[in-house]
Design a protein around this motif. Structure first.
Motif, PDB file in Angstrom:
ATOM      1  N   ALA A  12    -106.196 -72.883 -35.641  1.00 37.31           N
ATOM      2  CA  ALA A  12    -105.261 -71.841 -36.044  1.00 37.31           C
ATOM      3  C   ALA A  12    -105.954 -70.503 -35.859  1.00 37.31           C
ATOM      4  O   ALA A  12    -107.115 -70.347 -36.202  1.00 37.31           O
ATOM      5  N   ILE A  13    -105.250 -69.551 -35.276  1.00 39.26           N
ATOM      6  CA  ILE A  13    -105.838 -68.232 -35.130  1.00 39.26           C
ATOM      7  C   ILE A  13    -105.375 -67.368 -36.283  1.00 39.26           C
ATOM      8  O   ILE A  13    -104.366 -67.643 -36.928  1.00 39.26           O
ATOM      9  N   CYS A  14    -106.105 -66.338 -36.539  1.00 41.57           N
ATOM     10  CA  CYS A  14    -105.853 -65.469 -37.684  1.00 41.57           C
ATOM     11  C   CYS A  14    -104.435 -64.914 -37.672  1.00 41.57           C
ATOM     12  O   CYS A  14    -103.789 -64.847 -38.703  1.00 41.57           O
ATOM     13  N   SER A  15    -103.916 -64.522 -36.515  1.00 47.22           N
ATOM     14  CA  SER A  15    -102.575 -63.946 -36.462  1.00 47.22           C
ATOM     15  C   SER A  15    -101.527 -64.953 -36.918  1.00 47.22           C
ATOM     16  O   SER A  15    -100.525 -64.585 -37.533  1.00 47.22           O
ATOM     17  N   THR A  16    -101.741 -66.234 -36.656  1.00 49.83           N
ATOM     18  CA  THR A  16    -100.811 -67.266 -37.104  1.00 49.83           C
ATOM     19  C   THR A  16    -100.794 -67.336 -38.625  1.00 49.83           C
ATOM     20  O   THR A  16     -99.733 -67.401 -39.242  1.00 49.83           O
ATOM     21  N   TYR A  27     -91.036 -60.611 -44.775  1.00 52.55           N
ATOM     22  CA  TYR A  27     -91.337 -59.322 -44.159  1.00 52.55           C
ATOM     23  C   TYR A  27     -91.329 -59.489 -42.643  1.00 52.55           C
ATOM     24  O   TYR A  27     -91.979 -60.380 -42.109  1.00 52.55           O
ATOM     25  N   PRO A  28     -90.619 -58.613 -41.920  1.00 52.57           N
ATOM     26  CA  PRO A  28     -90.533 -58.781 -40.470  1.00 52.57           C
ATOM     27  C   PRO A  28     -91.817 -58.362 -39.754  1.00 52.57           C
ATOM     28  O   PRO A  28     -92.489 -57.436 -40.186  1.00 52.57           O
ATOM     29  N   ILE A  29     -92.134 -59.046 -38.681  1.00 52.46           N
ATOM     30  CA  ILE A  29     -93.259 -58.660 -37.832  1.00 52.46           C
ATOM     31  C   ILE A  29     -92.691 -58.132 -36.520  1.00 52.46           C
ATOM     32  O   ILE A  29     -92.752 -56.954 -36.239  1.00 52.46           O
ATOM     33  N   LEU A  30     -92.137 -59.016 -35.744  1.00 51.34           N
ATOM     34  CA  LEU A  30     -91.505 -58.627 -34.485  1.00 51.34           C
ATOM     35  C   LEU A  30     -90.314 -59.566 -34.277  1.00 51.34           C
ATOM     36  O   LEU A  30     -90.376 -60.504 -33.492  1.00 51.34           O
ATOM     37  N   PRO A  31     -89.230 -59.306 -35.018  1.00 51.85           N
ATOM     38  CA  PRO A  31     -88.084 -60.218 -34.924  1.00 51.85           C
ATOM     39  C   PRO A  31     -87.334 -60.048 -33.611  1.00 51.85           C
ATOM     40  O   PRO A  31     -87.404 -59.004 -32.972  1.00 51.85           O
ATOM     41  N   SER A  32     -86.626 -61.101 -33.233  1.00 52.78           N
ATOM     42  CA  SER A  32     -85.709 -60.944 -32.111  1.00 52.78           C
ATOM     43  C   SER A  32     -84.421 -60.365 -32.690  1.00 52.78           C
ATOM     44  O   SER A  32     -84.038 -60.673 -33.818  1.00 52.78           O
ATOM     45  N   SER A  57     -95.971 -69.651 -35.837  1.00 51.08           N
ATOM     46  CA  SER A  57     -96.929 -70.124 -34.835  1.00 51.08           C
ATOM     47  C   SER A  57     -96.745 -69.452 -33.473  1.00 51.08           C
ATOM     48  O   SER A  57     -97.585 -69.599 -32.596  1.00 51.08           O
ATOM     49  N   LEU A  58     -95.650 -68.717 -33.300  1.00 53.13           N
ATOM     50  CA  LEU A  58     -95.377 -68.065 -32.016  1.00 53.13           C
ATOM     51  C   LEU A  58     -95.937 -66.654 -31.927  1.00 53.13           C
ATOM     52  O   LEU A  58     -95.831 -66.021 -30.879  1.00 53.13           O
ATOM     53  N   TYR A  59     -96.532 -66.143 -33.004  1.00 55.19           N
ATOM     54  CA  TYR A  59     -97.045 -64.768 -33.000  1.00 55.19           C
ATOM     55  C   TYR A  59     -98.446 -64.702 -32.404  1.00 55.19           C
ATOM     56  O   TYR A  59     -99.244 -65.627 -32.547  1.00 55.19           O
ATOM     57  N   THR A  60     -98.727 -63.577 -31.759  1.00 52.09           N
ATOM     58  CA  THR A  60    -100.058 -63.306 -31.222  1.00 52.09           C
ATOM     59  C   THR A  60    -100.559 -62.010 -31.850  1.00 52.09           C
ATOM     60  O   THR A  60     -99.766 -61.261 -32.431  1.00 52.09           O
ATOM     61  N   PHE A  64     -98.481 -57.696 -33.704  1.00 59.38           N
ATOM     62  CA  PHE A  64     -98.663 -56.781 -34.829  1.00 59.38           C
ATOM     63  C   PHE A  64     -98.785 -55.343 -34.335  1.00 59.38           C
ATOM     64  O   PHE A  64     -98.331 -54.411 -34.984  1.00 59.38           O
ATOM     65  N   ASP A  65     -99.405 -55.154 -33.170  1.00 59.01           N
ATOM     66  CA  ASP A  65     -99.499 -53.816 -32.572  1.00 59.01           C
ATOM     67  C   ASP A  65     -98.130 -53.333 -32.101  1.00 59.01           C
ATOM     68  O   ASP A  65     -97.804 -52.153 -32.218  1.00 59.01           O
ATOM     69  N   LEU A  66     -97.334 -54.224 -31.545  1.00 62.26           N
ATOM     70  CA  LEU A  66     -96.023 -53.860 -31.006  1.00 62.26           C
ATOM     71  C   LEU A  66     -94.949 -53.692 -32.074  1.00 62.26           C
ATOM     72  O   LEU A  66     -93.931 -53.055 -31.842  1.00 62.26           O
TER      73      LEU A  66
END
Length: 102
Positions: A12-16, A27-32, A57-60, A64-66
């Motif tokens: 697991a990566i930290c962003s996940t 809280y939204p991150i980058l919703p469609s 699991s789909l976040y990179t 978070f930057d975008l």
């Protein structure tokens, strides 16, 4: 590697992990975004947006930057950070190993 449940260790990566935590509180991150156009009357139409939260699991890290919902704070860069001015441990070792001049 992190052991999740009773199965084999899972990568697991930290962003996940961060995305999962934000998702649990809604809280939204980058919703469609799904855009709908409703026509309540003949003369006007209304636009409506529906946000869909993606699976964590789909976040990179770049998401978070975008994201328009996060401000990435890098105070050293905003204050005129100069990477050439950093003093590294290897520089101290090199300086200590040089012969002294009299």
């Amino acid at each position: 590697m992190i052991a999740l449940g009773s199965g084999a260790p899972t990568r697991a990566i930290c962003s996940t992990l961060i995305a999962e935590a934000f998702g649990r509180v809604g809280y939204p991150i980058l919703p469609s975004i799904e855009r709908l156009v409703q026509t309540p009357g003949v003369s006007r139409s209304r636009r409506r947006e529906i946000l869909h939260i993606r699976h964590y699991s789909l976040y990179t890290p770049a998401d978070f930057d975008l994201s328009p919902y996060f401000a990435i704070v890098k105070p050293t860069i905003e204050e005129g950070f100069n990477y050439k001015g950093l003093r590294w441990a290897r520089d101290r070792v090199r300086a200590a190993s040089r012969p002294h001049r009299a």
